[in-house]
Structures are given as structure tokens and as C-alpha cells.
Design a protein around this motif. Structure first.
Motif, short mmCIF file in Angstrom:
data_model
loop_
_atom_site.label_atom_id
_atom_site.label_comp_id
_atom_site.label_asym_id
_atom_site.label_seq_id
_atom_site.Cartn_x
_atom_site.Cartn_y
_atom_site.Cartn_z
N GLU A 13 0.82 -1.20 0.00
CA GLU A 13 0.00 0.00 0.00
C GLU A 13 0.86 1.26 0.00
O GLU A 13 0.63 2.18 -0.79
CB GLU A 13 -0.91 -0.01 1.23
N GLU A 17 1.03 3.97 -3.12
CA GLU A 17 0.70 5.37 -2.85
C GLU A 17 1.88 6.28 -3.23
O GLU A 17 1.68 7.37 -3.76
CB GLU A 17 0.32 5.57 -1.39
N LYS A 22 -4.02 5.65 -6.00
CA LYS A 22 -4.93 6.02 -4.93
C LYS A 22 -5.63 4.75 -4.43
O LYS A 22 -5.77 3.78 -5.15
CB LYS A 22 -5.96 7.02 -5.43
N LYS A 23 -6.07 4.79 -3.21
CA LYS A 23 -6.71 3.64 -2.57
C LYS A 23 -8.22 3.72 -2.74
O LYS A 23 -8.82 4.75 -2.47
CB LYS A 23 -6.34 3.63 -1.09
N SER A 70 -17.25 3.33 -6.37
CA SER A 70 -15.83 2.97 -6.25
C SER A 70 -15.56 1.56 -6.75
O SER A 70 -14.42 1.19 -6.98
CB SER A 70 -15.36 3.12 -4.80
#
Length: 110
Positions: A13, A17, A22-23, A70
């Protein structure tokens, strides 16, 4: 790399980033059946069994339902690919569908 991303592997992660990714946050819907009370569904909707809907209609409705969420990345922008995925789902490639416990809800026309 998908599993570490979805399972929030900290190293993956942070790396993703750092290079500009983007998460996406996925929500989980959970229902405790002990707390559930059945309420009659409004007459503006009709219900049916997943066996009673074509894979084309299901694929289009599923895509429309998620296209601005999303989770949109989970669905191909190519209609035929989405239909093939739904056919795989209905054919049991991802596990058995519990048709007696499944319900399709759609808006009544008219």
C-alpha cells in the motif's frame, strides 16, 4: 499484487501510494438475520428469482448500478465481456448460487 492491496498489506500500500496510486475503499454489507424483520416491498418494485432474468439484462443492470461507484473498476466497459462474466456466474464457475435465497428486485415499468 491485488491480494496485498485488498488485504491492506502495509508495504504494498505504501509503495503504490508513493508512485501515485490512490486507494479505493470497499464497503461490506452485513445483515444479522437475528435482527432482521421482513417488510413488504413497495408496489413500485417487482421481485423475481435470478433464474428468471437473462444474463444480458442482469449484466446491463449490474453495470449501471455500479458504474459511478468505487467498485466500477470491477466491471468491464465492454458489454460482451460483462455478459460472459455473468454467464460464468450463473453457470456456477464462482460457486453455487442459492436460488431459493436469492432475489432480483427491479422497478415496475409504467
Amino acid at each position: 499484487m491485488l491480494n496485498p492491496i485488498f488485504n491492506e498489506n502495509e508495504i504494498s500500500e505504501k509503495y503504490l501510494e508513493s508512485i501515485g496510486f490512490k486507494k479505493a475503499v470497499r464497503k461490506r454489507m452485513v445483515l444479522n438475520l437475528d435482527d432482521y424483520t421482513y417488510n413488504e416491498i413497495s408496489t413500485k418494485y417487482e421481485t423475481g428469482n435470478p433464474r428468471d432474468i437473462s444474463s444480458e439484462i442482469y449484466a446491463d443492470a449490474e453495470y449501471d448500478a455500479f458504474r459511478y461507484s468505487s467498485d466500477a473498476f470491477l466491471f468491464s466497459s465492454i458489454r460482451q465481456d460483462r455478459i460472459e462474466s455473468v454467464n460464468s456466474l450463473f453457470n456456477g464457475e464462482y460457486g453455487k448460487i442459492l436460488y431459493d435465497a436469492s432475489l432480483i428486485i427491479k422497478t415496475r415499468e409504467g
